[in-house]
Every structure is written in structure tokens, then in C-alpha cells.
Design a protein around this motif. Structure first.
Motif, mmCIF file in Angstrom:
data_model
loop_
_atom_site.group_PDB
_atom_site.id
_atom_site.type_symbol
_atom_site.label_atom_id
_atom_site.label_comp_id
_atom_site.label_asym_id
_atom_site.label_seq_id
_atom_site.Cartn_x
_atom_site.Cartn_y
_atom_site.Cartn_z
ATOM 1 N N ALA A 64 0.898 -1.202 0.125
ATOM 2 C CA ALA A 64 -0.145 -0.063 -0.141
ATOM 3 C C ALA A 64 0.562 1.311 0.218
ATOM 4 N N ALA A 65 1.928 1.583 0.808
ATOM 5 C CA ALA A 65 2.780 2.343 0.776
ATOM 6 C C ALA A 65 3.546 2.825 -0.493
ATOM 7 N N GLY A 66 4.051 1.325 -1.160
ATOM 8 C CA GLY A 66 4.587 1.823 -2.512
ATOM 9 C C GLY A 66 3.814 1.815 -3.485
ATOM 10 N N THR A 67 2.535 1.652 -3.476
ATOM 11 C CA THR A 67 1.306 2.121 -4.485
ATOM 12 C C THR A 67 1.395 3.803 -4.374
ATOM 13 N N LEU A 69 3.545 5.792 -2.920
ATOM 14 C CA LEU A 69 4.621 6.469 -3.297
ATOM 15 C C LEU A 69 4.578 6.713 -4.913
ATOM 16 N N LEU A 70 4.091 5.645 -5.537
ATOM 17 C CA LEU A 70 4.119 5.588 -7.129
ATOM 18 C C LEU A 70 3.025 6.568 -7.821
ATOM 19 N N ILE A 71 2.064 6.600 -7.034
ATOM 20 C CA ILE A 71 0.923 7.539 -7.231
ATOM 21 C C ILE A 71 1.464 9.013 -7.169
ATOM 22 N N ALA A 72 2.241 9.252 -5.835
ATOM 23 C CA ALA A 72 2.725 10.457 -5.779
ATOM 24 C C ALA A 72 4.025 10.976 -6.947
ATOM 25 N N LEU A 73 4.803 10.028 -7.133
ATOM 26 C CA LEU A 73 5.791 10.091 -8.269
ATOM 27 C C LEU A 73 5.318 10.511 -9.524
ATOM 28 N N LEU A 74 4.025 9.786 -9.739
ATOM 29 C CA LEU A 74 3.492 10.147 -11.120
ATOM 30 C C LEU A 74 3.040 11.393 -11.044
ATOM 31 N N ILE A 75 1.981 11.862 -10.014
ATOM 32 C CA ILE A 75 1.607 13.399 -10.017
ATOM 33 C C ILE A 75 2.748 14.430 -9.937
ATOM 34 N N TYR A 76 3.848 14.150 -9.340
ATOM 35 C CA TYR A 76 5.013 14.914 -9.359
ATOM 36 C C TYR A 76 5.540 15.145 -10.591
ATOM 37 N N GLY A 77 5.761 14.058 -11.455
ATOM 38 C CA GLY A 77 6.472 14.083 -12.765
ATOM 39 C C GLY A 77 5.389 14.623 -13.772
ATOM 40 N N THR A 78 4.185 14.666 -13.612
ATOM 41 C CA THR A 78 2.980 15.182 -14.556
ATOM 42 C C THR A 78 3.237 16.788 -14.280
#
Length: 155
Positions: A64-67, A69-78
């Protein structure tokens, strides 16, 4: 704010009713936000319990934490990509404006010197007018990409 009130009244906006409507809706929207946060919290707890039952007590919360973090990184990249594209468009617009200003200044500076020559007065002025008319007519003929304008650029 005091400068905006006369402008708003000129535009026909009733500021008092607008402020009153925002105040009335603020309470309702605040309640919606609070209950949405409560619902989101319980959804996260349910997802944590399901992941724990499926993957175990260590790997479930880690997944759950990895998911998250992945969503946060995708938003940051966008967001970073959008900011970079916006900056690139602004640089392109500024460069185009600077080029136009430079060409205009050069033309205005060279104009009086060129008009002293009788040959330029007899041939250059009509030729320049014909070229300007041609450019104006072909610019509006539907070829939007030729002059640097991209209608799909802001999407």
C-alpha cells in the motif's frame, strides 16, 4: 480590493450577492470536504486490511505504501512536465515577440535611408506593398502551422 468593487459594478456583477453566495456555499463545501476525507480514510483502512489479509502483515502495508509512493511520483512528474512545457511555450512566445520587435526596429531605422533612393521609391514601395498583401492573404488561408500558431498547443 477597493479598486475591484467599482470595476465589478461597471461589469454588472453584484458583489454583495456573490460574496453572500460564496459564504453560504462555503459551509456546505466544507462539510462535503470533511465527510469526503472521513470516507477516504476508511477506504484506506479497508484497503490496508484487505492487503494484510492477502499478502500478510508485513507485505500488505508495504504494498500500500509503495502504491501511494508511485502515485505521488506520477503526480510529481506530471506537474513538472506541465511546468516545463509552460516555460518552453513562454520562452518561444518571448523569442517571437523579441524577433518581431527587432525586425520592426530595423525596418523603421532603415526606412528613411532607403526612401532617399529614387529607385527604391519607384519599385520598392509597390513591391513591398504587394509582398505585405500576399503575406496577409496567405496567412489567413487556413495554414495555421506556418506562422507558428498551433491550435492544439494548449491542450
Amino acid at each position: 480590493m477597493k479598486m475591484l468593487l467599482p470595476l465589478a459594478s461597471l461589469l454588472g456583477v453584484e458583489v454583495e450577492s456573490l460574496v453572500e453566495r460564496i459564504k453560504k456555499n462555503a459551509v456546505a463545501l466544507g462539510a462535503v470536504a470533511i465527510f469526503s476525507l472521513i470516507a477516504l480514510t476508511f477506504l484506506i483502512i479497508a484497503a490496508n486490511n484487505a492487503m494484510t489479509a492477502w499478502l500478510g502483515p508485513i507485505w500488505g502495508p508495504l504494498a500500500a505504501a509503495g502504491t501511494a509512493l508511485l502515485i505521488a511520483l506520477l503526480i510529481y512528474g506530471t506537474v513538472k512536465t506541465a511546468a516545463h512545457n509552460r516555460k518552453r511555450r513562454e520562452i518561444r512566445r518571448r523569442r517571437s515577440a523579441d524577433t518581431t520587435a527587432l525586425v520592426t526596429t530595423a525596418a523603421l531605422t532603415a526606412g528613411p535611408m532607403l526612401l532617399r533612393n529614387p529607385m527604391v521609391r519607384k519599385l520598392g514601395i509597390p513591391l513591398g506593398g504587394a509582398i505585405a498583401a500576399y503575406l496577409l492573404l496567405t496567412r489567413n488561408s487556413g495554414s495555421a502551422h506556418r506562422d507558428g500558431y498551433d491550435p492544439y498547443e494548449d491542450e
